[in-house]
Each structure stands twice: as C-alpha cells, then as structure tokens.
Design a protein around this motif. Structure first.
Motif, PDB file in Angstrom:
ATOM      1  N   MET A   1       0.828  -1.200   0.000  1.00 54.67           N
ATOM      2  CA  MET A   1       0.000   0.000   0.000  1.00 54.67           C
ATOM      3  C   MET A   1       0.868   1.258   0.000  1.00 54.67           C
ATOM      4  SD  MET A   1      -2.648  -1.785  -0.066  1.00 54.67           S
ATOM      5  CE  MET A   1      -4.095  -0.756   0.110  1.00 54.67           C
ATOM      6  N   GLY A   2       0.274   2.383  -0.412  1.00 57.51           N
ATOM      7  CA  GLY A   2       1.004   3.647  -0.414  1.00 57.51           C
ATOM      8  C   GLY A   2       1.412   4.026   1.012  1.00 57.51           C
TER       9      GLY A   2
ATOM     10  N   ASP B   1       1.884   6.960   2.230  1.00 63.08           N
ATOM     11  CA  ASP B   1       1.134   8.136   2.682  1.00 63.08           C
ATOM     12  C   ASP B   1      -0.372   7.894   2.728  1.00 63.08           C
ATOM     13  OD1 ASP B   1       0.955   7.843  -0.046  1.00 63.08           O
ATOM     14  OD2 ASP B   1       1.216   9.956  -0.524  1.00 63.08           O
ATOM     15  N   GLU B   2      -0.836   6.912   1.946  1.00 59.70           N
ATOM     16  CA  GLU B   2      -2.269   6.595   1.890  1.00 59.70           C
ATOM     17  C   GLU B   2      -2.407   5.081   1.943  1.00 59.70           C
ATOM     18  OE1 GLU B   2      -4.518   9.332  -1.289  1.00 59.70           O
ATOM     19  OE2 GLU B   2      -2.806   8.271  -2.108  1.00 59.70           O
ATOM     20  N   PRO B   3      -2.371   4.491   3.142  1.00 57.59           N
ATOM     21  CA  PRO B   3      -2.342   3.024   3.208  1.00 57.59           C
ATOM     22  C   PRO B   3      -3.649   2.344   2.803  1.00 57.59           C
ATOM     23  CG  PRO B   3      -2.299   3.987   5.417  1.00 57.59           C
ATOM     24  CD  PRO B   3      -2.214   5.128   4.457  1.00 57.59           C
ATOM     25  N   ASP B   4      -4.637   3.131   2.360  1.00 59.95           N
ATOM     26  CA  ASP B   4      -5.848   2.487   1.831  1.00 59.95           C
ATOM     27  C   ASP B   4      -5.791   2.394   0.303  1.00 59.95           C
ATOM     28  OD1 ASP B   4      -5.909   5.248   1.766  1.00 59.95           O
ATOM     29  OD2 ASP B   4      -8.112   5.328   1.729  1.00 59.95           O
ATOM     30  N   LYS B   5      -4.688   2.888  -0.295  1.00 58.31           N
ATOM     31  CA  LYS B   5      -4.544   2.772  -1.757  1.00 58.31           C
ATOM     32  C   LYS B   5      -3.272   2.001  -2.061  1.00 58.31           C
ATOM     33  CE  LYS B   5      -7.019   6.786  -3.408  1.00 58.31           C
ATOM     34  NZ  LYS B   5      -6.910   7.971  -2.520  1.00 58.31           N
ATOM     35  N   LYS B   6      -3.278   1.221  -3.137  1.00 60.11           N
ATOM     36  CA  LYS B   6      -2.069   0.461  -3.455  1.00 60.11           C
ATOM     37  C   LYS B   6      -0.958   1.413  -3.904  1.00 60.11           C
ATOM     38  CE  LYS B   6      -1.690  -0.673  -8.306  1.00 60.11           C
ATOM     39  NZ  LYS B   6      -0.283  -0.240  -8.461  1.00 60.11           N
ATOM     40  N   MET B   7       0.263   1.051  -3.587  1.00 63.25           N
ATOM     41  CA  MET B   7       1.412   1.839  -4.041  1.00 63.25           C
ATOM     42  C   MET B   7       1.433   1.805  -5.568  1.00 63.25           C
ATOM     43  SD  MET B   7       5.377   1.272  -2.822  1.00 63.25           S
ATOM     44  CE  MET B   7       5.183   1.771  -1.123  1.00 63.25           C
ATOM     45  N   SER B   8       1.586   2.988  -6.204  1.00 67.15           N
ATOM     46  CA  SER B   8       1.567   3.057  -7.667  1.00 67.15           C
ATOM     47  C   SER B   8       2.665   3.962  -8.178  1.00 67.15           C
ATOM     48  CB  SER B   8       0.238   3.625  -8.170  1.00 67.15           C
ATOM     49  OG  SER B   8      -0.769   2.668  -8.069  1.00 67.15           O
TER      50      SER B   8
ATOM     51  N   VAL C   1       0.317   0.571   9.615  1.00 67.10           N
ATOM     52  CA  VAL C   1       1.255  -0.266  10.373  1.00 67.10           C
ATOM     53  C   VAL C   1       1.310  -1.671   9.766  1.00 67.10           C
ATOM     54  CG1 VAL C   1       1.668  -1.314  12.646  1.00 67.10           C
ATOM     55  CG2 VAL C   1       0.943   1.082  12.476  1.00 67.10           C
ATOM     56  N   GLU C   2       0.158  -2.173   9.400  1.00 68.67           N
ATOM     57  CA  GLU C   2       0.102  -3.495   8.767  1.00 68.67           C
ATOM     58  C   GLU C   2       0.952  -3.508   7.482  1.00 68.67           C
ATOM     59  OE1 GLU C   2      -3.903  -4.761   8.122  1.00 68.67           O
ATOM     60  OE2 GLU C   2      -3.260  -6.707   7.319  1.00 68.67           O
ATOM     61  N   ASN C   3       0.878  -2.410   6.752  1.00 69.68           N
ATOM     62  CA  ASN C   3       1.646  -2.299   5.499  1.00 69.68           C
ATOM     63  C   ASN C   3       3.152  -2.310   5.780  1.00 69.68           C
ATOM     64  OD1 ASN C   3       1.865  -1.892   2.648  1.00 69.68           O
ATOM     65  ND2 ASN C   3       2.229   0.296   3.003  1.00 69.68           N
ATOM     66  N   LEU C   4       3.575  -1.538   6.780  1.00 75.01           N
ATOM     67  CA  LEU C   4       5.011  -1.515   7.114  1.00 75.01           C
ATOM     68  C   LEU C   4       5.487  -2.905   7.522  1.00 75.01           C
ATOM     69  CD1 LEU C   4       5.227   1.850   9.112  1.00 75.01           C
ATOM     70  CD2 LEU C   4       6.144   1.379   6.822  1.00 75.01           C
TER      71      LEU C   4
ATOM     72  N   ALA D   1       5.805   7.699   7.014  1.00 79.32           N
ATOM     73  CA  ALA D   1       4.647   6.878   6.635  1.00 79.32           C
ATOM     74  C   ALA D   1       3.489   7.080   7.615  1.00 79.32           C
ATOM     75  CB  ALA D   1       5.060   5.406   6.602  1.00 79.32           C
ATOM     76  N   THR D   2       2.293   7.043   7.094  1.00 81.85           N
ATOM     77  CA  THR D   2       1.082   7.174   7.918  1.00 81.85           C
ATOM     78  C   THR D   2       0.922   5.941   8.804  1.00 81.85           C
ATOM     79  OG1 THR D   2       0.043   8.392   6.125  1.00 81.85           O
ATOM     80  CG2 THR D   2      -1.443   7.443   7.771  1.00 81.85           C
ATOM     81  N   THR D   3       0.670   6.170  10.090  1.00 79.04           N
ATOM     82  CA  THR D   3       0.400   5.016  10.977  1.00 79.04           C
ATOM     83  C   THR D   3      -1.023   5.152  11.529  1.00 79.04           C
ATOM     84  OG1 THR D   3       1.573   6.192  12.738  1.00 79.04           O
ATOM     85  CG2 THR D   3       2.793   4.479  11.578  1.00 79.04           C
ATOM     86  N   ASP D   4      -1.181   5.086  12.843  1.00 85.08           N
ATOM     87  CA  ASP D   4      -2.516   5.253  13.437  1.00 85.08           C
ATOM     88  C   ASP D   4      -2.335   5.842  14.824  1.00 85.08           C
ATOM     89  OD1 ASP D   4      -1.812   3.034  15.161  1.00 85.08           O
ATOM     90  OD2 ASP D   4      -2.333   1.712  13.500  1.00 85.08           O
ATOM     91  N   SER D   5      -3.408   5.887  15.626  1.00 81.78           N
ATOM     92  CA  SER D   5      -3.311   6.593  16.909  1.00 81.78           C
ATOM     93  C   SER D   5      -2.718   5.744  18.033  1.00 81.78           C
ATOM     94  CB  SER D   5      -4.686   7.129  17.305  1.00 81.78           C
ATOM     95  OG  SER D   5      -5.602   6.057  17.267  1.00 81.78           O
ATOM     96  N   ASN D   6      -2.432   4.462  17.766  1.00 79.97           N
ATOM     97  CA  ASN D   6      -1.729   3.662  18.788  1.00 79.97           C
ATOM     98  C   ASN D   6      -0.283   4.158  18.902  1.00 79.97           C
ATOM     99  OD1 ASN D   6      -3.975   2.050  18.984  1.00 79.97           O
ATOM    100  ND2 ASN D   6      -3.128   0.349  17.799  1.00 79.97           N
TER     101      ASN D   6
END
Ligand code: ATP
Ligand code: MG
Length: 329
Positions: A185-186, A188-195, A238-241, A221-226
């Motif tokens: 995934m991207g 910066d945008e882990p809901d879109k595939k890296m392109s 995080v899953e992507n990393l 890289a974008t993570t989350d609030s944890n």
C-alpha cells in the motif's frame, strides 16, 4: 516442453518496492522453472500521456532494473512490447470478440476514468491489450500483483470466448500471486495500493532511492493513533510496514509477532527502513554497473524480440486462419 510464463511492467515512472515484491522478485525466483518472457509494456504506458524523451529513457531504466534484480537474459527473454508488432495485431482480433461491457466493468478503468473530462479509449482497451500480451505466447502462468487479478480473469474470459467461437486456440493463463507483498500500500495513503503514477512525494519507495531517502520516506509513513505495534488493533499503515518488512526478510508469522509486538512506531519505522535499504543495496549496485554499458542492454532487448517473435507470429497466423482472415496458401 516447459510451460511458459509471461509478465510485464509499464515504463510509467520509478519502479517501487510494490512492483518488486508483487512482480519482479517472483519472476526472478521462478524463471528457471519455466520458459520465461518478461516485457516492458510501453504500449500500455501511452494509454496516458508520457513525455516522449522521458518514456524512452524509462524503457532502458526498467530493462536495467530487470537485470539488476536478477533476470537472466541467457535463459529468460526480455522484450519491449512495441518491438513485437504481433501484440497490437492480436489485440485488434481480440477486440472484435470482446463485449464492451466487460471492459467498462474493470475497477481500474473506473478508478482512472473517474472525474476525468475526457477518457482516452486506450484506458478502456488496456486490459484487452494485456490479454493479447499473454495469449500471444500461450502463457500458462502470469506472476503479477493482486491489482492485476481482475484483468487476468478478463484475459481468461476473452480466451474462452474466442475458443468457443472459433475452436480451441488459446491456453488458459493462470494467475500467480506472491504470498506476502501481493499488494503493497502507499506509505502516505495506506488504503490505496502503491503506484508508480501516484503523485505524493512520500507515497512510494523507489528501487533506486538511496538509503537516506528510503529512511525519510518510511519515517513519514502514515500510521494510526496507537503508540506501538498491537497485532489485534493495528491500522492499515502499520500493517503495510510490517508486511513490507516480512516480504523482504521472509520471516515466518511467529517471528514477526515476537519481534514487533509492543514496538514503538519510531523504532518500527527505523527497523523497516533498515531492512528495505539493506535489501535494495545489491540491486542498486548491479544497476549502476549495467547502465554503464547501454549497448549491452540494447543487445539483450533486440535478442529477446528475435527470440519471441516466431512464437508471437505463429499465434497470429493461427488466429487469422481460425477467423477466416487472409493467409497465404
Ligand atoms: P501505474 O501506476 O503506472 O499503473 P504500477 O505501480 O501499478 O504503475 P504496473 O506497471 O501497472 O505498476 O504493474 C507492474 C506489476 O507490478 C504488476 O504485476 C502489478 O500487479 C505489480 N504491482 C503494481 N503495484 C503493486 C503494489 N502496490 N503491490 C504489489 N504489486 C504491485
Ligand atoms: Mg498499474
């Protein structure tokens, strides 16, 4: 005779770790088990405007990266799509057996056509040309990333339709996805595939990025609030990393869990960046050596086209006969 493998990459931008983990690395791994053809699909690239000089340079760059990643040109044919005219020829014949609704249904077409004032016909036809690329060589296996699964399904539908209209002609190509890294995934945008064609400066790690740049991109890289890795509640960033790390390290799930559970995000990013930079270093080194000799690269691409053209032309001849087009007696 060994079954044939075909796959391709578009010269549309900087090759990134998604292209590597989803496609290129697996080509290298399986190349000797098959008769392999790897293609730089420049006709696909021009479905959206490309600066001509840049496109020409990219084609060579990607050929260099194929070699640097470990494609063995003595065994596998490396070709540039537009140097084998049969790709475009077969695409027309397949166009004539394909219902237009099948093409409008493709999610990649819908995403690319969305919000555009005018949409080039090439964007719609893209999966048809891709079907031609594969069917032309009677490829049994197509190693790609997950984003291409729908296009592969379409290629099978088209093959089946042609076979039922004109008699058994095409081998049904199977999709081969990697177990980890099929959809990176991207950053910066882990809901879109890296392109390659995505805009963000920190979207993708390119195969030729230097270690400092790799670190900088991954640290942003974008993570989350944890605050730290929790395998039960982690978000897609995080899953992507973690899956990028796992794809490069090839660690089993248990080792991933015991090493990363509870690790703070700053440390996670440093660890991932280190793994990516170290893994890419040998490839980057080989790339520099290969690019120092442009005549060598051109020779490989010429030889690749000479090797595969008889296969491609004979498929076109069979298709012409089946369809009743003119062929010499
Ligand atoms: P573009 O944005 O121009 O379409 P791309 O990054 O999608 O570029 P392609 O040339 O379309 O790259 O695809 C080349 C190969 O890389 C295909 O097999 C595709 O499935 C694979 N691939 C592309 N992006 C990813 C990704 N994010 N993760 C895993 N595999 C990928
Ligand atoms: Mg793509």
């Amino acid at each position: 005779m060994r079954a044939r493998v075909f796959s391709g990459i578009q010269p549309t931008g900087n090759l990134h770790i998604g292209n590597y983990l989803g496609a290129l690395r697996n080509w290298v791994k399986i190349q000797y088990d098959y008769e392999s053809i790897f293609c730089i699909v420049d006709l696909h690239a021009v479905t959206v405007y490309q600066d001509p000089a840049e496109l020409q340079a990219r084609i060579r760059e990607i050929a260099g990266l194929f070699l640097a990643a470990g494609i063995d040109p003595k065994h596998s044919a490396m070709i540039v799509q537009s140097t084998v005219p049969a790709h475009a020829e077969l695409a027309w014949m397949l166009t004539c057996v394909t219902p237009i609704g099948w093409l409008y249904r493709m999610t990649q077409f819908k995403a690319r056509a969305d919000n555009q004032e005018t949409v080039g016909d090439g964007l719609l036809q893209y999966p048809l040309l891709m079907a031609a690329d594969i069917l032309l060589y009677q490829a049994a296996l197509v190693p790609v990333g997950d984003d291409q699964s729908q296009h592969l399904e379409l290629a099978r539908d088209i093959a089946q339709r042609f076979n039922s209209m004109y008699g058994d002609t095409f081998v049904m190509p199977e999709t081969r996805l990697p177990t980890v890294g099929a959809r990176v995934m991207g950053l910066d945008e882990p809901d879109k595939k890296m392109s390659k064609s995505a805009a963000g400066a920190n979207h993708a790690v390119a195969l030729l990025d230097d270690p400092a740049l790799i670190r900088r991109k991954i640290m942003r890289a974008t993570t989350d609030s944890n605050p730290a890795v929790d395998f039960d509640t982690m978000g897609p960033g995080v899953e992507n990393l973690l899956s990028i790390f796992q794809a490069f390290s090839e660690w089993p799930d248990e080792q991933m869990k015991s090493h990363f559970a509870g690790m703070r995000y700053g440390d996670l990013k440093k660890t991932v960046a280190e793994m990516v930079a170290t893994s890419l270093e040998p490839l980057q080194q080989r790339y520099r050596e290969i690019m120092a000799d442009p005549a060598y690269l051109d020779g490989i691409l010429r030889e690749g086209a000479e090797r595969v053209s008889p296969i491609a032309n004979s498929t076109v001849e069979v298709v012409k006969k089946r369809m009743g087009l003119y062929t010499r007696a």
